[in-house]
Design an enzyme around this catalytic site. Structure first.
Site, short mmCIF file in Angstrom:
data_model
loop_
_atom_site.label_atom_id
_atom_site.label_comp_id
_atom_site.label_asym_id
_atom_site.label_seq_id
_atom_site.Cartn_x
_atom_site.Cartn_y
_atom_site.Cartn_z
N ASP A 59 -13.68 -1.70 42.60
CA ASP A 59 -13.34 -0.34 43.02
C ASP A 59 -14.30 0.11 44.12
OD1 ASP A 59 -12.79 2.39 43.15
OD2 ASP A 59 -12.49 2.56 40.98
N THR A 98 -10.46 8.45 46.22
CA THR A 98 -10.43 7.11 46.83
C THR A 98 -10.73 7.17 48.33
OG1 THR A 98 -8.85 6.31 45.20
CG2 THR A 98 -8.96 5.10 47.27
N THR A 124 -5.25 6.63 60.40
CA THR A 124 -3.83 6.92 60.63
C THR A 124 -3.64 8.00 61.69
OG1 THR A 124 -1.88 7.95 59.61
CG2 THR A 124 -3.98 8.43 58.58
N ASP A 125 -2.53 7.93 62.40
CA ASP A 125 -2.20 8.97 63.38
C ASP A 125 -1.83 10.29 62.70
OD1 ASP A 125 0.31 8.28 62.29
OD2 ASP A 125 1.34 8.45 64.22
N GLU A 126 -1.61 10.24 61.37
CA GLU A 126 -1.19 11.47 60.67
C GLU A 126 -2.29 12.52 60.66
OE1 GLU A 126 1.08 10.80 57.09
OE2 GLU A 126 1.82 8.90 57.88
N TYR A 149 -2.77 13.61 51.76
CA TYR A 149 -3.06 12.25 52.24
C TYR A 149 -3.76 12.28 53.59
CZ TYR A 149 -2.23 7.93 54.82
OH TYR A 149 -2.40 6.81 55.62
N LYS A 153 -7.65 11.28 54.76
CA LYS A 153 -7.96 10.26 55.78
C LYS A 153 -8.81 10.87 56.90
CE LYS A 153 -6.66 6.51 56.08
NZ LYS A 153 -7.29 5.24 55.63
N LYS A 188 7.77 3.52 50.65
CA LYS A 188 7.81 4.10 52.00
C LYS A 188 9.23 3.94 52.54
CE LYS A 188 3.30 4.59 51.79
NZ LYS A 188 2.35 3.56 52.06
N PRO A 204 17.60 8.14 49.69
CA PRO A 204 17.27 9.57 49.70
C PRO A 204 16.68 9.99 51.05
CG PRO A 204 15.59 8.33 48.50
CD PRO A 204 16.61 7.34 48.91
N GLY A 277 5.70 20.66 53.46
CA GLY A 277 4.85 20.45 54.64
C GLY A 277 5.29 19.29 55.50
P1 NAD Z 1 -1.18 0.18 50.44
O1 NAD Z 1 -0.99 1.38 49.61
O2 NAD Z 1 -0.11 -0.83 50.57
O3 NAD Z 1 -2.48 -0.61 49.96
C1 NAD Z 1 -3.66 0.02 49.55
C2 NAD Z 1 -4.53 -1.02 48.85
O4 NAD Z 1 -5.78 -0.40 48.49
C3 NAD Z 1 -3.91 -1.57 47.56
O5 NAD Z 1 -4.03 -2.98 47.53
C4 NAD Z 1 -4.75 -0.92 46.47
O6 NAD Z 1 -4.85 -1.72 45.29
C5 NAD Z 1 -6.10 -0.78 47.17
N1 NAD Z 1 -6.94 0.26 46.59
C6 NAD Z 1 -6.58 1.55 46.30
N2 NAD Z 1 -7.61 2.20 45.75
C7 NAD Z 1 -8.64 1.34 45.70
C8 NAD Z 1 -9.97 1.43 45.24
N3 NAD Z 1 -10.45 2.56 44.70
N4 NAD Z 1 -10.79 0.35 45.35
C9 NAD Z 1 -10.31 -0.81 45.88
N5 NAD Z 1 -9.04 -0.97 46.31
C10 NAD Z 1 -8.22 0.10 46.22
O7 NAD Z 1 -1.60 0.75 51.88
P2 NAD Z 1 -1.23 0.24 53.34
O8 NAD Z 1 0.06 0.82 53.74
O9 NAD Z 1 -1.44 -1.22 53.42
O10 NAD Z 1 -2.37 0.99 54.17
C11 NAD Z 1 -3.66 0.40 54.31
C12 NAD Z 1 -4.55 1.33 55.10
O11 NAD Z 1 -3.96 1.58 56.38
C13 NAD Z 1 -4.73 2.69 54.45
O12 NAD Z 1 -6.07 3.10 54.65
C14 NAD Z 1 -3.77 3.60 55.22
O13 NAD Z 1 -4.25 4.93 55.24
C15 NAD Z 1 -3.83 2.97 56.60
N6 NAD Z 1 -2.62 3.15 57.42
C16 NAD Z 1 -1.39 2.86 56.89
C17 NAD Z 1 -0.26 3.00 57.68
C18 NAD Z 1 1.11 2.65 57.14
O14 NAD Z 1 2.11 2.91 57.83
N7 NAD Z 1 1.23 2.05 55.97
C19 NAD Z 1 -0.38 3.43 59.01
C20 NAD Z 1 -1.65 3.73 59.51
C21 NAD Z 1 -2.77 3.57 58.70
P1 TYD Z 2 7.00 7.49 54.74
O1 TYD Z 2 7.53 6.11 54.85
O2 TYD Z 2 6.65 8.03 53.39
O3 TYD Z 2 5.76 7.57 55.74
P2 TYD Z 2 4.94 8.88 56.28
O4 TYD Z 2 5.27 10.03 55.42
O5 TYD Z 2 3.53 8.44 56.09
O6 TYD Z 2 5.36 9.04 57.69
O7 TYD Z 2 8.05 8.50 55.39
C1 TYD Z 2 8.52 8.30 56.72
C2 TYD Z 2 9.56 9.36 57.01
O8 TYD Z 2 10.69 9.11 56.18
C3 TYD Z 2 9.10 10.77 56.68
O9 TYD Z 2 9.67 11.66 57.65
C4 TYD Z 2 9.70 11.05 55.33
C5 TYD Z 2 10.98 10.24 55.34
N1 TYD Z 2 11.41 9.71 54.03
C6 TYD Z 2 12.69 9.93 53.57
O10 TYD Z 2 13.52 10.56 54.26
N2 TYD Z 2 13.05 9.44 52.35
C7 TYD Z 2 12.19 8.75 51.56
O11 TYD Z 2 12.56 8.33 50.44
C8 TYD Z 2 10.86 8.50 52.05
C9 TYD Z 2 9.89 7.74 51.23
C10 TYD Z 2 10.52 9.00 53.29
#
Ligand code: NAD
Ligand code: TYD
Length: 355
Positions: A59, A98, A124-126, A149, A153, A188, A204, A277
Site C-alpha cells: 500500500d 490514496t 491528469t488533464d482533469e 477525483y 489529483k 470507464k 448508460p 458536476g
Molecule cells: P486504475 O484504476 O486502472 O489502476 C490503479 C491501480 O492503483 C490499481 O492497480 C490499484 O490496485 C492500484 N492502487 C490503488 N490504490 C493503491 C494503494 N493505496 N497502494 C498501491 N496501489 C494502489 O487506474 P489507471 O486508469 O490505470 O490510471 C493510472 C494513473 O493514471 C492514475 O494516477 C490516474 O489518475 C492517471 N490517469 C489516468 C487516465 C485514464 O484515462 N485512465 C488519464 C490520465 C491520468
Molecule cells: P469516464 O470514462 O468515467 O472518464 P472521465 O470521467 O474521467 O472523463 O467518462 C468519460 C465520459 O463518459 C464522461 O463524460 C462521462 C461519460 N460516461 C457515460 O456517459 N456513461 C458511463 O457509464 C460512464 C462511465 C461515463
C-alpha cells in the site's frame, strides 16, 4: 537501473510496465500495487518468470512498505490511485487517502531514502476542470478541478511541485487526457460500453452524450511517459493528449463502438443526473511534449478497432471481473442492475432511446 512503479497492476500501469520491460532491457522493475478492485495481477501474467520484474503487494499509504522499496530505487513512476470519477462522488475520502496522502508518503520516502531518484507523477488533464471550446490550457493554466477525483489529483501534483522546490527532488508531472485500450477496467466509458454491447446490455449514456474528451490510445501515453522519465526536465509539467480534430463527443464514441461491435443503437440508455458536476469538455495544449519529439501513433478509429478486438478476444480477462464488487458498485450506482438493452429503464434514468 531500478525503477519502482506504483499501481502497475492497473490499466495504464500494466501497459507501461510491459513497454518498459520490452524497451529497456537494463531496467529492473518493481511493481508496488495494493490490488484494489481495479488492480489485476493477470494484467502482467506474461512477465511472470522474468528476472527483471518483481511484483510486491503493498500500500502506498504504508510508510514501512514504501520505505523498503524506495531505498535503492533510481526512479519512481507513480500510477497508483483511485481513478474513477463516479466512485469519487460516492466515497471522496478514499480518494484523498490514496491520491493525496499516498503521494505524500512516496515523496517523503524519496526525500529521506533516495533523494537523487527521479519521480514521475502520472497526472491528469482533469485538474484544469471544464474547458470551454476552443481553449487548450497549457501547463501554466489555473487548476479548477470539478470532482473529488480531480481535486485529489491536483493535491498530489501540488505536493510534487513543492517537493521539487523545497527539497530539490528530481520530480516532474505528466497530465494526460482520457486513455483507452487493452486492460482497462470496464467501469470507464469505452471498456464499459464495449463489454455491455458484447453482452447486449444497455449503454448508460450520461447527460445527452454531448461531452468531449480527448481520447488517447494507452500505448501512446506510455511512450510519452517513457520519454518524460528519460528526457523530461525536473520541476516541469507536461500535458499529454491526442488533440483530436475534430473533437469527438461521447455520443460519437458510443456510435463507433456500436458499429464495431455490430450492435443496434437501441442499446443506448440515456441517463441523467448520476454524475454531479459533470465536466463538458477536457482539452490540453501539448506543444511542450511535442517539442521533445512525441506525437501519437494510433488514431481514434484504429485505436478503437484494436480495443474492441482485444475485448472480443479476451473474455477470459473481463468475464470474471463482471461479478462481485463490480456488480455491487453498479447496483448501488444505478439503483438497480442496468439490465439488458430491452429491460425497463433504471432508477433516475430518462426513457430509453431508439435514436
Ligand atoms: P486504475 O484504476 O486502472 O489502476 C490503479 C491501480 O492503483 C490499481 O492497480 C490499484 O490496485 C492500484 N492502487 C490503488 N490504490 C493503491 C494503494 N493505496 N497502494 C498501491 N496501489 C494502489 O487506474 P489507471 O486508469 O490505470 O490510471 C493510472 C494513473 O493514471 C492514475 O494516477 C490516474 O489518475 C492517471 N490517469 C489516468 C487516465 C485514464 O484515462 N485512465 C488519464 C490520465 C491520468
Ligand atoms: P469516464 O470514462 O468515467 O472518464 P472521465 O470521467 O474521467 O472523463 O467518462 C468519460 C465520459 O463518459 C464522461 O463524460 C462521462 C461519460 N460516461 C457515460 O456517459 N456513461 C458511463 O457509464 C460512464 C462511465 C461515463
Amino acid at each position: 537501473m531500478r525503477i519502482l512503479v506504483t499501481g502497475g497492476c492497473g490499466f495504464i500501469g500494466s501497459n507501461f510496465v510491459r513497454l518498459l520491460h520490452q524497451e529497456r532491457p537494463d531496467a529492473e522493475i518493481i511493481n508496488l500495487d495494493l490490488l484494489t478492485y481495479a488492480g489485476n495481477p493477470a494484467n502482467l501474467v506474461d512477465l511472470e518468470g522474468s528476472a527483471r520484474y518483481r511484483f510486491v503487494r503493498g500500500d502506498i499509504r504504508n510508510p514501512e512498505q514504501v520505505d523498503a522499496l524506495v531505498e535503492g530505487s533510481d526512479a519512481l513512476v507513480h500510477f497508483a490511485a483511485e481513478s474513477h470519477v463516479d466512485r469519487s462522488t460516492k466515497r471522496p475520502g478514499e480518494f484523498i487517502e490514496t491520491n493525496v496522502y499516498g503521494t505524500y508518503v512516496l515523496l517523503d520516502a524519496v526525500r529521506r531514502l533516495a533523494p537523487r531518484a527521479r519521480f514521475l507523477q502520472v497526472g491528469t488533464d482533469e485538474v484544469y476542470g471544464d474547458v470551454e471550446f476552443p481553449s487548450f490550457p497549457d501547463e501554466n493554466a489555473v487548476l479548477l478541478p470539478s470532482s473529488p477525483y480531480s481535486a485529489s489529483k491536483a493535491g498530489a501534483d501540488l505536493q510534487v511541485l513543492a517537493a521539487h522546490r523545497t527539497f530539490g527532488l528530481d520530480a516532474l508531472i505528466s497530465r494526460c487526457t482520457n486513455n483507452y485500450g487493452p486492460y482497462q477496467y470496464p467501469e470507464k466509458l469505452i471498456p464499459l460500453f464495449i463489454v455491455n454491447a458484447l453482452e447486449n446490455e444497455a449503454l448508460p449514456l450520461y447527460d445527452g452524450g454531448t461531452q468531449v474528451r480527448d481520447w488517447l490510445f494507452v500505448e501512446d501515453h506510455c511512450r510519452a511517459l517513457l520519454l518524460l522519465l528519460e528526457r523530461g526536465s525536473a520541476g516541469e509539467i507536461y500535458n499529454v493528449g491526442a488533440n483530436q480534430d475534430p473533437e469527438v463527443s461521447n455520443r460519437e464514441i458510443t456510435r463507433l463502438i456500436l458499429e464495431l461491435t455490430g450492435r443496434p443503437e437501441s442499446l443506448i440508455r440515456p441517463v441523467e443526473g448520476l454524475r454531479p458536476g459533470h465536466d463538458q469538455r477536457y482539452a490540453v495544449g501539448t506543444q511542450k511534449l511535442r517539442a521533445l519529439g512525441w506525437s501519437p501513433e494510433c488514431d481514434l478509429v484504429e485505436g478503437l478497432r484494436r480495443t474492441v478486438a482485444w475485448y472480443v478476444e479476451r473474455r477470459d480477462w473481463w468475464e470474471p471481473i463482471r461479478s462481485g464488487e463490480y456488480r455491487a458498485f453498479y447496483e448501488q450506482h444505478y439503483g438497480q442492475a442496468l439490465g439488458s438493452g430491452k429491460a425497463a429503464a433504471p432508477k433516475r434514468a430518462a426513457k430509453a432511446s431508439n435514436s
